[in-house]
Design a protein around this motif. Sequence first.
Motif, PDB file in Angstrom:
ATOM      1  N   SER A   1       0.835  -1.200   0.000  1.00 35.05           N
ATOM      2  CA  SER A   1       0.000   0.000   0.000  1.00 35.05           C
ATOM      3  C   SER A   1       0.869   1.249   0.000  1.00 35.05           C
ATOM      4  O   SER A   1       2.048   1.203   0.342  1.00 35.05           O
ATOM      5  CB  SER A   1      -0.933   0.017   1.221  1.00 35.05           C
ATOM      6  OG  SER A   1      -0.179   0.054   2.420  1.00 35.05           O
TER       7      SER A   1
ATOM      8  N   PHE B   1       0.825   5.676   0.811  1.00 32.46           N
ATOM      9  CA  PHE B   1       0.211   6.858   1.405  1.00 32.46           C
ATOM     10  C   PHE B   1       1.194   7.984   1.139  1.00 32.46           C
ATOM     11  O   PHE B   1       2.202   8.133   1.829  1.00 32.46           O
ATOM     12  CB  PHE B   1      -0.015   6.652   2.900  1.00 32.46           C
ATOM     13  CG  PHE B   1      -0.868   7.702   3.561  1.00 32.46           C
ATOM     14  CD1 PHE B   1      -1.939   8.293   2.913  1.00 32.46           C
ATOM     15  CD2 PHE B   1      -0.618   8.089   4.874  1.00 32.46           C
ATOM     16  CE1 PHE B   1      -2.743   9.246   3.531  1.00 32.46           C
ATOM     17  CE2 PHE B   1      -1.405   9.037   5.517  1.00 32.46           C
ATOM     18  CZ  PHE B   1      -2.473   9.613   4.840  1.00 32.46           C
TER      19      PHE B   1
ATOM     20  N   TYR C   1      -3.298   7.152  -2.104  1.00 27.90           N
ATOM     21  CA  TYR C   1      -3.435   6.185  -1.012  1.00 27.90           C
ATOM     22  C   TYR C   1      -4.073   4.907  -1.537  1.00 27.90           C
ATOM     23  O   TYR C   1      -4.734   4.895  -2.577  1.00 27.90           O
ATOM     24  CB  TYR C   1      -4.287   6.761   0.118  1.00 27.90           C
ATOM     25  CG  TYR C   1      -5.754   6.916  -0.231  1.00 27.90           C
ATOM     26  CD1 TYR C   1      -6.697   5.966   0.147  1.00 27.90           C
ATOM     27  CD2 TYR C   1      -6.193   8.024  -0.952  1.00 27.90           C
ATOM     28  CE1 TYR C   1      -8.030   6.101  -0.181  1.00 27.90           C
ATOM     29  CE2 TYR C   1      -7.535   8.171  -1.284  1.00 27.90           C
ATOM     30  CZ  TYR C   1      -8.447   7.216  -0.897  1.00 27.90           C
ATOM     31  OH  TYR C   1      -9.771   7.347  -1.224  1.00 27.90           O
TER      32      TYR C   1
ATOM     33  N   LEU D   1      -8.883   4.934   4.212  1.00 28.19           N
ATOM     34  CA  LEU D   1      -8.506   6.317   4.500  1.00 28.19           C
ATOM     35  C   LEU D   1      -9.579   6.959   5.368  1.00 28.19           C
ATOM     36  O   LEU D   1     -10.770   6.858   5.086  1.00 28.19           O
ATOM     37  CB  LEU D   1      -8.355   7.118   3.204  1.00 28.19           C
ATOM     38  CG  LEU D   1      -7.995   8.600   3.377  1.00 28.19           C
ATOM     39  CD1 LEU D   1      -6.580   8.750   3.914  1.00 28.19           C
ATOM     40  CD2 LEU D   1      -8.138   9.348   2.045  1.00 28.19           C
TER      41      LEU D   1
ATOM     42  N   PHE E   1      -4.143   6.848   7.474  1.00 26.89           N
ATOM     43  CA  PHE E   1      -4.157   5.658   6.638  1.00 26.89           C
ATOM     44  C   PHE E   1      -3.178   4.636   7.211  1.00 26.89           C
ATOM     45  O   PHE E   1      -1.970   4.867   7.243  1.00 26.89           O
ATOM     46  CB  PHE E   1      -3.762   6.003   5.198  1.00 26.89           C
ATOM     47  CG  PHE E   1      -3.754   4.820   4.257  1.00 26.89           C
ATOM     48  CD1 PHE E   1      -4.945   4.284   3.778  1.00 26.89           C
ATOM     49  CD2 PHE E   1      -2.561   4.241   3.867  1.00 26.89           C
ATOM     50  CE1 PHE E   1      -4.945   3.199   2.925  1.00 26.89           C
ATOM     51  CE2 PHE E   1      -2.541   3.154   3.007  1.00 26.89           C
ATOM     52  CZ  PHE E   1      -3.738   2.630   2.535  1.00 26.89           C
TER      53      PHE E   1
END
Length: 373
Positions: free
Chosen positions: A4, A6, A23, A185, A243
């Motif tokens: 992931s 961010f 994100y 988020l 996040f």
Amino acid sequence: MAGSIFTLEALEAKHGDALLLHYGPTAKPKLIVIDGGPAGVYKASVRPRLDEIRTARGGGVLEIRMLMVSHIDDDHITGVLDLTKALTKDQEEDVELPFDILTLWHNSFDDIIAKAGPAAAAEIQGEIGSVAKQPGDGAAIVASVSQGRQLRLDADALAINMNSGFDDLIQFDSGIKPLKIGGDLLFTVIGPRADELEALKTKWAKELPAILKKQKDKKAAAIAEFIDKSVHNLSSIVVLAEFKGKTMLLTGDARGDFIIDSLKEAKLLKKGRLVVDILKVPHHGSHHNIAPEFFETVHARHYVFSANGRDGNPDPPTFDDLFKARPKGKYELWLTNAVPASVKRIKAKKPAGVKLHLPATAGAPLKIELGDP
């Protein structure tokens, strides 16, 4: 955080703000656009970067999860309005839209002064229109009000959902829970403060008759001063984005003391302090918006300053306050432009462990990645 991202991307936006928040899954991240800078920034920075992202994701329609205007000021809203104008033009010409904006967060001036009453609001809109046609700083200030109204019209034409998660205005409420934006988020709205907006509406209703009775030249000046000192200072949308354990505090042009008040009321301070990964420093690092207490209260790993030296921003004394509040510890400063006075002050006074980041080349964006690379 495996798989992931961010990331906050600060585009070169002259004296304004233009931010991209990425994100979600690395393979298919989501995108939020926050402000678009003043005139020229959409064409030079925002649109080329959005097209680049769209191409990298295989072309077709790029989904923008949210488009946010922190407040109605030329150096924040103009690029956003340029974007919606381009999309409405494509729609009118029956061309496939390159971007699909799911929701718009935007507190229009019309909504902010709604308590003044329909008749008074209509009258002030007419006065604003006449002031905007006059030369000088007053015209530039009130022109942002008309831009905000046009943005609402564009959003309606494009069928964009307005202020999702709120009944009308985006505003702070100490009892509100973090909003789920999608893809893990969370947004906690820290500003504008509901009581300040209420006071602003009441002030308009009380003072508007007197303003409208003034002679034309004085009336224009009074309207411009009111909007500049009240609306811009009090209406910035401030968001704490979270996040997967990482945080960003995105502040627009909000006043530091108002942000602190909201953080206290929301019980977000631990031992009198909020620690975040990224702080977008309020009002381009202007010393007028930030007292030393703000940097003592909000600590960040990364401080982002979006400014090009206009109006002295970022102000060198702002860095003095930051270094005084944080004389020890490792943290990083990110400047969208290598403003000579700011760079000189930072290099001369920064504590050991503080790192300065400047664009790799003039006009290049800054990218702060908190998730997986």
